[in-house]
Design a protein around this motif. Structure first.
Motif, PDB file in Angstrom:
ATOM      1  N   GLU A   1      -1.756   7.050  -6.746  1.00 60.15           N
ATOM      2  CA  GLU A   1      -0.906   7.237  -5.581  1.00 60.15           C
ATOM      3  C   GLU A   1      -0.288   8.627  -5.648  1.00 60.15           C
ATOM      4  O   GLU A   1      -0.225   9.243  -6.704  1.00 60.15           O
ATOM      5  N   ALA A  25      -7.212  -0.163  -5.402  1.00 61.04           N
ATOM      6  CA  ALA A  25      -6.008   0.204  -4.661  1.00 61.04           C
ATOM      7  C   ALA A  25      -4.779  -0.329  -5.388  1.00 61.04           C
ATOM      8  O   ALA A  25      -4.877  -1.200  -6.262  1.00 61.04           O
ATOM      9  N   ALA A  60       0.835  -1.196   0.000  1.00 61.52           N
ATOM     10  CA  ALA A  60       0.000   0.000   0.000  1.00 61.52           C
ATOM     11  C   ALA A  60       0.870   1.246   0.000  1.00 61.52           C
ATOM     12  O   ALA A  60       1.868   1.321   0.701  1.00 61.52           O
ATOM     13  N   GLU A 120      -2.918   7.007  -1.299  1.00 65.13           N
ATOM     14  CA  GLU A 120      -3.627   6.346  -2.392  1.00 65.13           C
ATOM     15  C   GLU A 120      -4.957   7.042  -2.645  1.00 65.13           C
ATOM     16  O   GLU A 120      -5.575   7.575  -1.733  1.00 65.13           O
ATOM     17  N   ALA A 172      -4.926   2.572 -10.549  1.00 64.59           N
ATOM     18  CA  ALA A 172      -4.940   3.018  -9.156  1.00 64.59           C
ATOM     19  C   ALA A 172      -4.240   4.373  -9.121  1.00 64.59           C
ATOM     20  O   ALA A 172      -3.545   4.749 -10.069  1.00 64.59           O
ATOM     21  N   THR A 231      -8.384   6.986  -5.888  1.00 63.43           N
ATOM     22  CA  THR A 231      -8.943   6.254  -7.021  1.00 63.43           C
ATOM     23  C   THR A 231      -9.225   7.215  -8.170  1.00 63.43           C
ATOM     24  O   THR A 231      -9.983   8.177  -8.002  1.00 63.43           O
TER      25      THR A 231
END
Length: 133
Positions: A71, A99, A20, A24, A69, A26
């Protein structure tokens, strides 16, 4: 274009579990459409594999499972994508979001497996095809 050592990170991501990331988020449908438009243009101009060798991308993304995803890297929002030919994954093609841990991990496949990084602020895209093993 700033590469952040992406080739090495990509190879590592292909063999190590994705962890992870902090920050993060979406990506939404309009942003994914922007990413895919930029990526299709880049595909038309030619791509390389993880080793920097010329690679032949597909003519279309229609047969790909395209997982995206988001980040945050050094304060910059980046869309990360893993695009895998549906026949490799045994899944129907289409767009998925999730994720970072949801990105498929495949260690070969040539341009049957492509990775991309889209820098939201600058609209720059970086991408590679996996090694053909």
């Amino acid at each position: 274009m700033r590469r952040h050592g992406l080739a090495g990170l990509t190879l590592l991501a292909c063999i190590a579990p994705v962890r992870a990331a902090s920050g993060e988020w979406t990506p939404d449908a309009p942003l994914i459409a922007e990413v895919e438009t930029a990526f299709k243009a880049q595909m038309a101009n030619g791509m390389t594999d993880i080793g920097g060798h010329p690679a032949r991308p597909p003519a279309s993304l229609d047969g790909y499972v395209r997982t995206y995803a988001g980040e945050t890297v050094d304060g910059e929002r980046v869309v990360v994508g893993a695009l895998v030919d549906g026949s490799i994954l045994g899944k129907p093609p289409g767009i998925r979001t999730g994720a970072m841990a949801s990105l498929p991990e495949v260690s070969d496949g040539g341009c049957g497996v492509m990775h991309l990084w889209y820098h939201v602020r600058t609209h720059k895209i970086e991408s590679v095809c996996n090694f053909a093993i």
